[in-house]
Design an enzyme around this catalytic site. Sequence first.
Site, PDB file in Angstrom:
ATOM      1  N   GLY A  56      46.929  24.781  48.972  1.00  0.00           N
ATOM      2  CA  GLY A  56      47.589  25.098  50.236  1.00  0.00           C
ATOM      3  C   GLY A  56      48.974  25.640  49.963  1.00  0.00           C
ATOM      4  O   GLY A  56      49.349  25.838  48.811  1.00  0.00           O
TER       5      GLY A  56
ATOM      6  N   ALA B 132      52.958  14.034  36.619  1.00  0.00           N
ATOM      7  CA  ALA B 132      53.917  15.074  37.023  1.00  0.00           C
ATOM      8  C   ALA B 132      54.093  15.986  35.809  1.00  0.00           C
ATOM      9  O   ALA B 132      54.828  15.655  34.892  1.00  0.00           O
ATOM     10  CB  ALA B 132      55.238  14.430  37.429  1.00  0.00           C
ATOM     11  N   PRO B 133      53.398  17.130  35.794  1.00  0.00           N
ATOM     12  CA  PRO B 133      53.336  17.933  34.582  1.00  0.00           C
ATOM     13  C   PRO B 133      54.359  19.051  34.514  1.00  0.00           C
ATOM     14  O   PRO B 133      54.304  19.885  33.613  1.00  0.00           O
ATOM     15  CB  PRO B 133      51.919  18.512  34.660  1.00  0.00           C
ATOM     16  CG  PRO B 133      51.699  18.714  36.126  1.00  0.00           C
ATOM     17  CD  PRO B 133      52.493  17.642  36.839  1.00  0.00           C
ATOM     18  N   GLY B 134      55.300  19.075  35.457  1.00  0.00           N
ATOM     19  CA  GLY B 134      56.205  20.217  35.537  1.00  0.00           C
ATOM     20  C   GLY B 134      57.479  20.035  34.745  1.00  0.00           C
ATOM     21  O   GLY B 134      57.737  18.967  34.175  1.00  0.00           O
TER      22      GLY B 134
ATOM     23  N   HIS C 272      58.433  12.080  47.526  1.00  0.00           N
ATOM     24  CA  HIS C 272      57.080  11.859  47.023  1.00  0.00           C
ATOM     25  C   HIS C 272      56.956  10.445  46.446  1.00  0.00           C
ATOM     26  O   HIS C 272      56.011   9.738  46.732  1.00  0.00           O
ATOM     27  CB  HIS C 272      56.748  12.870  45.913  1.00  0.00           C
ATOM     28  CG  HIS C 272      56.313  14.215  46.428  1.00  0.00           C
ATOM     29  ND1 HIS C 272      55.541  15.072  45.692  1.00  0.00           N
ATOM     30  CD2 HIS C 272      56.533  14.842  47.607  1.00  0.00           C
ATOM     31  CE1 HIS C 272      55.314  16.169  46.399  1.00  0.00           C
ATOM     32  NE2 HIS C 272      55.907  16.064  47.559  1.00  0.00           N
ATOM     33  N   ARG C 273      57.946  10.050  45.652  1.00  0.00           N
ATOM     34  CA  ARG C 273      57.881   8.770  44.951  1.00  0.00           C
ATOM     35  C   ARG C 273      57.858   7.614  45.958  1.00  0.00           C
ATOM     36  O   ARG C 273      57.092   6.651  45.809  1.00  0.00           O
ATOM     37  CB  ARG C 273      59.089   8.639  44.014  1.00  0.00           C
ATOM     38  CG  ARG C 273      58.929   7.531  42.977  1.00  0.00           C
ATOM     39  CD  ARG C 273      60.228   7.296  42.199  1.00  0.00           C
ATOM     40  NE  ARG C 273      60.743   8.492  41.543  1.00  0.00           N
ATOM     41  CZ  ARG C 273      60.417   8.880  40.307  1.00  0.00           C
ATOM     42  NH1 ARG C 273      59.573   8.168  39.590  1.00  0.00           N
ATOM     43  NH2 ARG C 273      60.933   9.983  39.796  1.00  0.00           N
ATOM     44  N   ALA C 274      58.686   7.715  46.992  1.00  0.00           N
ATOM     45  CA  ALA C 274      58.787   6.635  47.974  1.00  0.00           C
ATOM     46  C   ALA C 274      57.464   6.418  48.707  1.00  0.00           C
ATOM     47  O   ALA C 274      57.187   5.334  49.211  1.00  0.00           O
ATOM     48  CB  ALA C 274      59.895   6.952  48.982  1.00  0.00           C
TER      49      ALA C 274
END
Lengths: 167, 167, 167
Positions: free
Chosen positions: A7, A29-31, A46-48
């Site tokens: 998306g 998290a591959p970035g 995101h983490r929260a």
Amino acid sequence: MKILVTGGVRSGKSRHAESLLDGPVTYVAPGPVRDDVDWQARIEAHRARRPGSWTTLETGDLAAALRTDGPVLVDCLGTWLTRLVDDAGLWEAPAPAVTSYVGARTAEAVAALGDDVVLVTNEVGLGVVPEHRSGRLFRDLLGTVNQEFGAACDEVHLVVAGRVLRL
Amino acid sequence: MKILVTGGVRSGKSRHAESLLDGPVTYVAPGPVRDDVDWQARIEAHRARRPGSWTTLETGDLAAALRTDGPVLVDCLGTWLTRLVDDAGLWEAPAPAVTSYVGARTAEAVAALGDDVVLVTNEVGLGVVPEHRSGRLFRDLLGTVNQEFGAACDEVHLVVAGRVLRL
Amino acid sequence: MKILVTGGVRSGKSRHAESLLDGPVTYVAPGPVRDDVDWQARIEAHRARRPGSWTTLETGDLAAALRTDGPVLVDCLGTWLTRLVDDAGLWEAPAPAVTSYVGARTAEAVAALGDDVVLVTNEVGLGVVPEHRSGRLFRDLLGTVNQEFGAACDEVHLVVAGRVLRL
């Protein structure tokens, strides 16, 4: 089940992907590591949202991460691709060389897909031709990466305005 | 059957479109001739995938090409539009003039559609507003071209990450 | 019924949205007033298509406009967002400040949604990362705005090449 979630930015992809897995999820998290404020705010949001029982794995070695036992969530293939080309110093390389390199790493990662994995990616090929070669290269590479993972997954979900379309 | 196949770059549109036709297909490449390496590599990859029995027709005269007997595959309307505006020297013209010119050529091509035709196009209107007027003009024009062909076709297929959605 | 209509530029979104409402519709144009020729031509084309019985309301106060009695059509949330950030002078503000401001105005508008409303928006998050911060900010903000309205609506319609997909 192997699911590819795609998306646009801020479409609700990550939230949807996170809803697809239960149990002791390994969040990959591959970035590249970034230190600007806007990015850190997004990472924190995101983490929260993720359960405390999840394990976070920050690594560019996607194939190794995918061999982790238990459910795996990768967020996202776009940042992985960026790190892959960054680390190999291939942004200025001829297209066939970088395409071949990315193709080999993609094949390794696809071969390492477990049975309970959700991969988030981006659709970036639906605008006009980007100004810069790196932008054109990135969207071509990510289009191909998405096709490869899409072919290996059981389902592809397209998220638009928070709604999910199973393709 | 008349089918319009749309999607982003490297989404698998061409491959899907090629799977929709059988027999002595006329493959119409209506775009400008380009000589850069990246483009030639892409053209070759497309060509290698097509059966030897197919005939290739490189022409900007889309209406004439569509009047060919037998199944016709056009790849793609985006490059056709680029060549159309290039050849008429209209990139700097006022929007109503170029819109009117493209509209007339589109109507001719739509009127020439046979019964067994697949047209590939691009979705380019799903990013932010492009920097340059030519980019904004192109996406507006192609959006309208896609609507016109979409209305004249029996089916519109959206390809995302290699998956096909029939609209 | 509350419906969010999304898609790319020139995809046929406005035309589809206009077909969804009957009676004495209030047409809300919530964007900035622009005076360039291309824009005026587009506005006129939209206006000519609408029944004479419709009332046009040009206002940036979306929440107030949504409290109008009878069917309401808003076209579109992208221009509303542009005007919102313009009028508050927040394009250069830190992302959390503008996100918070837009979030509050969005919540007000969502709370004001009536029972017979169609909102048109844009998908702008499906291209490569924009060059300029304002572009990146806009697509992040609009993605979130779309998710909020999408969650509050009964249906989300994606329009591609004039075809409508109910999500």
